[in-house]
Write a protein that holds these residues in place. Structure first.
Motif, short mmCIF file in Angstrom:
data_model
loop_
_atom_site.label_atom_id
_atom_site.label_comp_id
_atom_site.label_asym_id
_atom_site.label_seq_id
_atom_site.Cartn_x
_atom_site.Cartn_y
_atom_site.Cartn_z
N GLY A 1 107.96 -49.93 -7.38
CA GLY A 1 106.64 -50.51 -7.65
C GLY A 1 106.67 -52.02 -7.66
O GLY A 1 106.63 -52.64 -8.72
N PRO A 2 106.76 -52.67 -6.50
CA PRO A 2 106.85 -54.13 -6.44
C PRO A 2 105.67 -54.81 -7.12
O PRO A 2 104.54 -54.30 -7.11
N GLY A 3 105.90 -55.99 -7.69
CA GLY A 3 104.81 -56.74 -8.32
C GLY A 3 103.75 -57.15 -7.32
O GLY A 3 102.56 -57.14 -7.63
N VAL A 4 104.17 -57.50 -6.10
CA VAL A 4 103.23 -57.91 -5.05
C VAL A 4 103.60 -57.19 -3.77
O VAL A 4 104.78 -57.13 -3.40
N VAL A 5 102.61 -56.64 -3.08
CA VAL A 5 102.81 -56.00 -1.78
C VAL A 5 102.05 -56.81 -0.73
O VAL A 5 100.85 -57.10 -0.90
N VAL A 6 102.75 -57.17 0.34
CA VAL A 6 102.17 -58.01 1.39
C VAL A 6 102.28 -57.25 2.71
O VAL A 6 103.38 -57.02 3.21
N PRO A 7 101.17 -56.83 3.30
CA PRO A 7 101.24 -56.13 4.59
C PRO A 7 101.59 -57.09 5.72
O PRO A 7 101.06 -58.21 5.79
N VAL A 8 102.48 -56.66 6.62
CA VAL A 8 102.86 -57.47 7.78
C VAL A 8 102.86 -56.59 9.03
O VAL A 8 102.71 -55.38 8.95
N HIS A 9 103.05 -57.23 10.16
CA HIS A 9 103.12 -56.56 11.47
C HIS A 9 101.85 -55.78 11.76
O HIS A 9 101.88 -54.72 12.39
N TRP A 10 100.69 -56.33 11.34
CA TRP A 10 99.40 -55.71 11.64
C TRP A 10 98.57 -56.59 12.57
O TRP A 10 97.46 -56.23 12.95
N ASP A 11 99.12 -57.75 12.95
CA ASP A 11 98.34 -58.73 13.71
C ASP A 11 98.61 -58.64 15.21
O ASP A 11 99.63 -58.12 15.64
N ASN A 12 97.68 -59.17 15.98
CA ASN A 12 97.87 -59.33 17.43
C ASN A 12 98.83 -60.49 17.62
O ASN A 12 98.46 -61.65 17.48
N PHE A 13 100.09 -60.18 17.96
CA PHE A 13 101.11 -61.22 18.01
C PHE A 13 101.21 -61.89 19.38
O PHE A 13 102.22 -62.50 19.71
N GLU A 14 100.13 -61.78 20.16
CA GLU A 14 100.05 -62.55 21.40
C GLU A 14 98.98 -63.62 21.32
O GLU A 14 98.73 -64.32 22.30
N GLU A 15 98.36 -63.76 20.16
CA GLU A 15 97.43 -64.85 19.90
C GLU A 15 98.20 -65.99 19.22
O GLU A 15 99.11 -65.73 18.42
N PRO A 16 97.86 -67.25 19.51
CA PRO A 16 98.62 -68.36 18.93
C PRO A 16 98.47 -68.44 17.42
O PRO A 16 97.44 -68.06 16.85
N LEU A 17 99.49 -68.98 16.77
CA LEU A 17 99.46 -69.13 15.32
C LEU A 17 98.46 -70.19 14.87
O LEU A 17 98.15 -70.28 13.67
N SER A 18 97.94 -70.97 15.79
CA SER A 18 96.92 -71.96 15.45
C SER A 18 95.56 -71.32 15.19
O SER A 18 94.66 -71.95 14.64
#
Length: 331
Positions: free
Chosen positions: A270-287
């Motif tokens: 049961g982590p204190g904070v859960v952060v979802p990742v790898h749900w984004d379109n990773f071909e769009e720029p980080l800008s």
């Protein structure tokens, strides 16, 4: 890698892949109002004895700064086009790195942690290793690929899972992991390397998965500790008892893994904070603000996390936000 690549071969899923998700704001939980309120008011106690900051690099990538020292995990920053999110995936897309984009985000890392060798986790690592001299920690497959790209073998530490590495104020625990599965219980570019490739890899299909790892990074003696995943599956026994303060959990693209969320959160205590990742379109720029991968049910994932671990605070990350060791935005 996201299993979206395999959905392009299915005409129904291919049509779904043409859809584009709405941009998300910084650290905004995408939950119904009552659930969001309950999550926001959950009590969590996270040790922040070390001065730590975290930045999401998109996909599963993170930059963690601890008292002036930098660790990066799965730093895929160039984010070139493969057709993956346009319904025309090309496995023969050539690998490339944009040094200016990479340098904008990585700082001066001394450690690079690599979960597995798919392009959206490894493609920028050869440039980072050669330009900074950072030590790379990863699988044997990652080792052979990096050596083929000209990285000094002495810079690379091969791990299998179970190692607890002391980097003098930064502790890295390695857990054997598993790659996520698509709806056909398969995934893109499986395989491992026990020797260097016969030719220099030039396309994304020439970077096999090569086994998958998870890492837990702990800052100082008292934390915070962050559990980092590069794919949405795991070995329950390998992560049992890690009890991280922060859990960066990959969102699955299918239900192929049995009771993924409840089993993982229970194993992690049961982590204190859960952060979802790898749900984004990773071909769009980080800008640009993050856009959802349409194959991921991010809302459903967040609801499961809240249901299974109601005391965990949920943070949906943003590319341009710097977070403290408790994953609250820094001003």
């Amino acid at each position: 890698m996201s299993d979206t690549a395999d959905t392009q071969r299915d005409p129904v899923l291919g049509r779904r892949s043409l859809l584009r998700g709405a941009a998300l704001g910084a650290a905004t939980p995408l939950l119904p109002a009552a659930t969001a309120t309950a999550t926001a008011t959950a009590s969590t106690s996270i040790s922040t004895s070390a001065s730590a900051s975290l930045r999401w690099l998109g996909t599963s990538g993170w930059r963690i700064d601890v008292d002036g020292r930098t660790v990066v995990f799965d730093p895929y920053l160039t984010r070139f086009k493969t057709g993956l999110f346009d319904g025309a995936f090309r496995a023969d897309t050539e690998l490339s790195t944009d040094p200016e984009v990479v340098q904008e985000h990585i700082g001066d890392p001394e450690l690079v942690l690599v979960s597995h060798s798919h392009w959206d986790h490894l493609a920028d690592v050869p440039y980072i290793a050669k330009s900074t001299g950072a030590r790379v920690v990863g699988t044997e497959t990652t080792y052979h690929l990096l050596v083929a790209f000209g990285v000094d073998p002495g810079q690379i530490s091969v791990v299998k899972g179970g190692e607890v590495l002391d980097f003098g104020g930064i502790t890295v625990e390695v857990a054997a992991g598993l790659h996520s599965r698509n709806k056909k219980y398969a995934y893109f570019a499986p395989g491992t390397l026990n020797t260097p490739p016969t030719a220099l890899p030039r396309t994304i299909a020439e970077l096999p998965e090569g086994d998958t790892l998870a890492f837990q990074v702990t800052a100082g003696n008292g934390g915070p500790s962050a559990f980092l995943m590069g794919a949405s599956d795991f070995s329950e026994r390998a992560v049992q008892g890690l009890r991280p303060d922060l859990a960066m959990v990959a969102v699955p693209s299918s239900t192929a893994t049995h009771r993924y969320v409840p089993r993982l959160l229970r194993a992690l205590g049961g982590p204190g904070v859960v952060v979802p990742v790898h749900w984004d379109n990773f071909e769009e720029p980080l800008s640009e603000p993050p856009r959802r991968d349409p194959s991921m049910d991010l809302d459903g994932f967040l609801a499961q996390v809240h249901r299974e671990s109601p005391a965990s605070r949920i943070v949906v990350p943003d590319y341009r936000t710097v977070y403290g060791g408790d994953m609250r935005p820094r001003s």
